[in-house]
Structure formats: C-alpha cells, structure tokens
Design an enzyme around this catalytic site. Sequence first.
Site, PDB file in Angstrom:
ATOM      1  N   GLN A 136      -4.638  -5.309   6.751  1.00 36.59           N
ATOM      2  CA  GLN A 136      -5.585  -6.265   6.177  1.00 36.59           C
ATOM      3  C   GLN A 136      -5.403  -7.659   6.786  1.00 36.59           C
ATOM      4  O   GLN A 136      -6.025  -8.619   6.332  1.00 36.59           O
ATOM      5  CB  GLN A 136      -5.403  -6.358   4.651  1.00 36.59           C
ATOM      6  CG  GLN A 136      -5.548  -5.049   3.912  1.00 36.59           C
ATOM      7  CD  GLN A 136      -6.988  -4.532   3.892  1.00 36.59           C
ATOM      8  OE1 GLN A 136      -7.928  -5.244   4.242  1.00 36.59           O
ATOM      9  NE2 GLN A 136      -7.149  -3.282   3.510  1.00 36.59           N
ATOM     10  N   HIS A 161       0.868  -1.181   0.000  1.00 39.17           N
ATOM     11  CA  HIS A 161       0.000   0.000   0.000  1.00 39.17           C
ATOM     12  C   HIS A 161       0.908   1.235   0.000  1.00 39.17           C
ATOM     13  O   HIS A 161       2.027   1.176   0.518  1.00 39.17           O
ATOM     14  CB  HIS A 161      -0.833  -0.053   1.291  1.00 39.17           C
ATOM     15  CG  HIS A 161      -1.883   0.992   1.418  1.00 39.17           C
ATOM     16  ND1 HIS A 161      -1.616   2.264   1.869  1.00 39.17           N
ATOM     17  CD2 HIS A 161      -3.227   0.960   1.190  1.00 39.17           C
ATOM     18  CE1 HIS A 161      -2.743   2.964   1.902  1.00 39.17           C
ATOM     19  NE2 HIS A 161      -3.732   2.194   1.497  1.00 39.17           N
ATOM     20  N   ASP A 179       2.841  -4.771   8.132  1.00 35.87           N
ATOM     21  CA  ASP A 179       1.660  -3.929   7.981  1.00 35.87           C
ATOM     22  C   ASP A 179       0.457  -4.863   8.059  1.00 35.87           C
ATOM     23  O   ASP A 179       0.155  -5.588   7.107  1.00 35.87           O
ATOM     24  CB  ASP A 179       1.757  -3.205   6.625  1.00 35.87           C
ATOM     25  CG  ASP A 179       0.433  -2.580   6.196  1.00 35.87           C
ATOM     26  OD1 ASP A 179      -0.577  -2.765   6.884  1.00 35.87           O
ATOM     27  OD2 ASP A 179       0.423  -1.927   5.137  1.00 35.87           O
ATOM     28  N   LYS A 212     -10.621  -0.788  10.251  1.00 34.54           N
ATOM     29  CA  LYS A 212     -10.813  -1.987   9.417  1.00 34.54           C
ATOM     30  C   LYS A 212     -11.186  -3.194  10.284  1.00 34.54           C
ATOM     31  O   LYS A 212     -11.513  -4.254   9.781  1.00 34.54           O
ATOM     32  CB  LYS A 212      -9.548  -2.288   8.620  1.00 34.54           C
ATOM     33  CG  LYS A 212      -9.223  -1.183   7.600  1.00 34.54           C
ATOM     34  CD  LYS A 212      -8.073  -1.562   6.735  1.00 34.54           C
ATOM     35  CE  LYS A 212      -7.355  -0.375   6.136  1.00 34.54           C
ATOM     36  NZ  LYS A 212      -7.937   0.107   4.886  1.00 34.54           N
ATOM     37  N   CYS A 238      -4.864   2.696  -3.558  1.00 35.09           N
ATOM     38  CA  CYS A 238      -3.613   3.192  -2.941  1.00 35.09           C
ATOM     39  C   CYS A 238      -2.488   2.184  -3.130  1.00 35.09           C
ATOM     40  O   CYS A 238      -1.666   1.982  -2.224  1.00 35.09           O
ATOM     41  CB  CYS A 238      -3.803   3.510  -1.461  1.00 35.09           C
ATOM     42  SG  CYS A 238      -4.973   4.818  -1.168  1.00 35.09           S
TER      43      CYS A 238
END
Length: 415
Positions: A212, A132, A209, A235, A373
């Site tokens: 997700q 991202h 990261d 999220k 993104c």
Amino acid sequence: MSTVEPVTEHQAPVSAHREDFPILARPMNGRPLAFLDSAASAQKPACVIDAEARCYREYYANIHRGVYQLSQRSTDAYEGARKRVAELLNAPDHREVAFVRGTTEAINLVAHSFVRPQLQPGDEILITGMEHHSNIVPWQLICEETGAKLVVSPVTDTGEVDLEDFRGRLGPRTRFASIAHVSNALGTINPVAEMIAAAREADVPTLVDGAQGVPHMAVDVQALGCDFYCFSGHKLYGPSGVGALWGRFELLRGMRPYQGGGEMIRYVTFEKSDFAPPPQRFEAGTPNIAGAIALGEAVDYVRGIGLERIGAHEQALLAYATERLEAIEGLRIIGNATHKAGVISFVLDGVHPHDIGTILDQEGVAVRAGHHCAQPVMDRFGVPATVRASFGLYNSREDVDALVNALHRVKEFFG
Ligand code: PMP
C-alpha cells in the site's frame, strides 16, 4: 482545505486520467462507477492492457533461452521492466529486483530463504499490530517450525505504531523485523524510516511490505535504509499475478533459493545443483512474462503522472472525504493516524458493513466490506468488519460525493 489537485497551466488534474481507464467508462447500475476499492486492487489504464496484449500479439516467446529474435525481444522487454522497477524504488542495482507473484510471495520468499535458516528456538521476529495476514502468517509458520516467537508491537487508539514500544521490543533475540509501509485496513503511513533506523541500531534486518506504499508515494529504498522491500503489481495499476521483491545484493547473494526448478540454476547434476546468481536464483520456472512487461508499463505510467502529484491528489481527497464522512451521524472512522494514505475504514451504527457494501453497490459505489485480511486490527478496535473506501489516482470529489449520498440512502433504508 487544500484544492483537490495542484493544476498548472500545462497539466491536467490527476483525476482527469480517469479517461485512461476503460473500465471506468462503464456505468454501474446506470450510474457512473465510483470505484473506491483501489487498496484491494487498482483498475488498469489502457496502456497497461495494451502492453500485455502487444507482448502476446507481437513478440511473445519464453525468455532467457531462445536464440531466435522473438525470445530475445521478450527477454529484453522483461529485463527492461526489471530496470523500471529498480528505478521506481531507487534501487542501486536492477539485479536486486526479483519478479514474484506479489507481496505475499515476496514475504514468504524472505521468510523461507533469509530468515528461517537463521532461526533458533527462542529467537524473535518483530512485526506491528496492523499487519496484513500476509505479513503475519508466513512468520507464524516459520516460528512454528523452529521454535521462534512472533513479537507484536501493538497499535495505539489512533491506529499508529508507538515508536518507543517498537524500539523497546527490539531485543537481543530479535532476528528480523517486518513492517507495513501503509496499513491497508487503517490507512496509517508508518514511520518506517525511524523504525528501520531503530532496527539497524539493534542489528536487526528489515522488510517493508510496500503493497500500500508504492501506489501512493515515491519510495526510495536507499533513503529508507531497509534490507527488503516488496509490492504487488495489481495495486500499482499493473496486472495481477506479478510483483517485485527488492533486496540488498549482499543479502540476496547469500540466500538459498525459495523454489527449485528451471532458470534458477547454473549447473545441475543428480548429485548437486549450482544456483544462478540473484535475481534469477529467485525466479524458478517460466515467470509471468507478459505480466512483468505490463508492470513495467504501469511503472512508466505512474512515473509519467508523478507519484508526488498522485500522493498530493489522494491526500486532498482523503481530507475532503474525512470531513464529509465525519459529518454523518452514527459513522465512526477506524484509524485516525496523523499520517494516512487514501484509505478510510469506517463503521455505521446499527448496520453491518456487508449490508452497507451491498447497498452502495446498487448506487454504483464500489467499496470493500470485511476484515481486509487484517483480523487482528478488527479485534484491536472491537469491530467484526469495516467498510473501506480507498482512493486511486482516478478518483475525484464526485466519487466521494457519490459515497456520501449512498450512505445517506443506507441510513434511510435502515431507518
Ligand atoms: N500487504 C498489504 C498491506 C496489503 O494491502 C496486501 C493486499 N491487500 C498484501 C500485503 C498482499 O498482497 P497480495 O495479495 O497482492 O500478495
């Protein structure tokens, strides 16, 4: 095909929790809303909305300062949320969790406070080709400032990391590796444990990261072996504007603050300031108090349902949706990794993704259309944009069917 969700005698199917989300009861263009954009931001269950409202209604005050009861209650609730996040990630110590605005801020914090001070011209930072923008641009900025170089391990045709390539790029000048747990644009679940192990062998610290990752699977930072892990509350069915950074205490303890201000100091004179220990060192100023408390509630909520169950439910939906979408002529799925989370990116011959998104919206189906993104991913696959359907715990086969039916409308419309 597996069943959509494992149902036991006592458990309702995961998607029955749709009822927990007030917004999903609101029709969209006269139809039940098929919300398929949880990868951008998930909807909020009533318990999270109520937790935030309860804080403001019943016990709100600034934290860590007041001697009066309201402030103590707010402080206890805020620190309680920190403990919940630590448990969610199986962090060894809740002092290793700092509340931040979200994944973007967490990555910038690590870039500036941990990585930048170590960088010399010619040093390298390793990422993958499916990151991202928020796991690209912060590194570019510090590379530009220090003369370091951003090294990218490319994505394969199926949308996966090539582990051998990744290993090969861990060189003597690599100072840090920062990798997505799950790609937001392709859905790929990366072999992060193997990538981290390779980095450790090369003595390279790592950040994952988890924007997700956390909403779709149980995460154990100790088992992963990474040095930093971060995610965004919004999220994970929590509020926007709050997220968390986990880091090993021995690293956090040696890091410079990211921002200066109140709450992050021990003692201040005009000559010099002495910084508070982690995590307060990284929480300058008044934080998103009610947001962090509501994030704690969101953590309880997903753990109450069970992240394994949520993951299994989304996997079954992914399999069903993949099968149904692949049957549509002219539709091409971008990202065919063996291990994927509930994210499907696709393009349709002759129709721009934005037009698809607009028509789907008229049919009550909310998807994301654009570059997500992740422009380098779009470039890699030679498309300007994709349509992305992404699943949350509240989705069901009906939502997938609504998507497929609406896509047939798109095809009719564009002939
Ligand atoms: N990384 C990934 C993989 C993401 O999907 C996102 C959000 N789309 C981010 C980072 C940035 O998260 P936020 O905007 O919440 O900071």
